[in-house]
Write an enzyme that holds these catalytic residues in place. Structure first.
Site, short mmCIF file in Angstrom:
data_model
loop_
_atom_site.label_atom_id
_atom_site.label_comp_id
_atom_site.label_asym_id
_atom_site.label_seq_id
_atom_site.Cartn_x
_atom_site.Cartn_y
_atom_site.Cartn_z
N PRO A 81 0.82 -1.21 0.00
CA PRO A 81 0.00 0.00 0.00
C PRO A 81 0.85 1.26 0.00
CG PRO A 81 -0.85 -1.60 1.55
CD PRO A 81 0.47 -2.12 1.09
N GLU A 82 0.38 2.27 -0.72
CA GLU A 82 1.10 3.53 -0.81
C GLU A 82 0.34 4.58 -0.02
OE1 GLU A 82 2.97 4.27 -4.50
OE2 GLU A 82 3.02 2.16 -5.05
N LYS A 107 2.89 6.03 4.88
CA LYS A 107 2.33 4.69 4.82
C LYS A 107 1.95 4.15 6.20
CE LYS A 107 5.20 3.50 0.83
NZ LYS A 107 6.12 2.48 0.26
N CYS A 115 4.67 0.50 -25.02
CA CYS A 115 4.55 1.81 -24.38
C CYS A 115 3.32 2.52 -24.94
CB CYS A 115 5.81 2.62 -24.66
SG CYS A 115 5.73 4.33 -24.08
N CYS A 145 4.94 5.45 -27.36
CA CYS A 145 5.74 5.21 -28.57
C CYS A 145 5.65 3.80 -29.11
CB CYS A 145 7.20 5.58 -28.31
SG CYS A 145 8.07 4.40 -27.24
N CYS A 157 10.28 2.67 -20.16
CA CYS A 157 10.33 2.66 -21.61
C CYS A 157 11.72 3.15 -22.02
CB CYS A 157 9.27 3.59 -22.20
SG CYS A 157 9.45 3.78 -24.00
N CYS A 182 11.19 6.55 -24.28
CA CYS A 182 10.59 7.75 -23.67
C CYS A 182 11.35 8.23 -22.44
CB CYS A 182 9.14 7.49 -23.30
SG CYS A 182 8.06 7.18 -24.73
#
Length: 258
Positions: free
Chosen positions: A2-3, A51, A228, A231, A253, A256
């Site tokens: 969990p964030e 948290k 992605c 792109c 990516c 990117c």
């Protein structure tokens, strides 16, 4: 894991059923606090700190961290639980409800004036009323050689970013997770982190792309081997952390992000 937004939502749910209520029974199912009894005391406040979750009960504080599998759940008093009893680590009973903490990674009961022992090490809380962007920038910038994803995950720098946000922030800012902090635009990254968490603090599905459809809600996190969204290049993954024990999977990516 969990964030910050997940714990913020948990605190909000618990606040609705606990704040101002008197506990008629408590059961802490961890050896160090098995004899603690907070029955007869009133819950003054429930709040998140990054948290971490804090419940202030009189002159005591119940401190918990969900880690990977933990949860706090609310049931009608005497209602049937969705998880087996041996997974319960704390039971808080009011006249109306049973509030049960399952598989909590951390659970302790400590005097309220010692809360700093539990959360004093944390950096500015991205969803806290005392959010301090300048302090977060200063803490992140103090170690310019650290990979930016590792620095974002360090709760000493700022509190609330987990692996989903660390990866998504790096993508949106066009940075490889391995880019040193000293080569990143730290103020812009901190500002984006705050905006992402605020945007998601009341959502049931975490969204960083602007598309709320499940499966379309993240740019790179959990999408290794998929194209992605910008792109078409296949998303890659690797492991990154200060130590082997702290390694997390990073997604990026290669076109990117640089």
């Amino acid at each position: 894991m969990p964030e910050g937004d997940t714990v913020y939502q948990a605190a909000k749910r618990l606040r609705a059923v606990l704040e101002g209520r008197t506990l008629i029974a408590t059961d802490f199912r961890v050896p160090a606090f098995a004899t603690v009894d907070l029955s007869g005391r009133t819950v003054d406040e429930v709040l998140s700190r990054g948290k971490h979750l804090l419940m202030r009960v009189g002159d005591m504080t119940i401190h918990s961290h969900l880690k990977m599998e933990g949860s706090w759940e609310v049931y009608p008093r005497g209602g049937r639980w969705r998880h087996p009893g041996h997974q319960a680590r704390a039971v808080l009973r009011t006249e109306e409800n049973d509030v049960v903490g399952f598989l909590l990674g951390v659970l302790e009961v400590l005097p309220r004036d010692r809360e700093d022992e539990a959360v004093g090490h944390l950096g500015p809380d991205l969803l806290g009323p005392d959010w301090d962007a300048a302090e977060a920038v200063a803490r992140l910038s103090a170690h310019p050689e650290t990979p930016v994803a590792v620095a974002l995950l360090d709760q000493h720098n700022l509190a609330g970013v987990g692996n989903v946000y660390a990866n998504e922030l790096c993508f949106v800012r066009g940075m490889l997770p391995t880019r040193p902090v000293g080569e990143a635009d730290v103020p812009a990254t901190v500002d984006l982190a705050r905006r992402m968490l605020v945007a998601n603090r009341d959502r049931s599905i975490r969204v960083t792309t602007g598309d709320t459809r499940r499966g379309r809600n993240t740019w790179v996190y959990g999408r290794a081997g998929q194209p992605c969204r910008r792109c078409g290049t296949l998303i890659r993954s690797s492991s990154l952390g200060r130590t082997e024990l702290e390694e997390r999977v990073s997604y990026f990516c290669p076109v990117c992000q640089t």
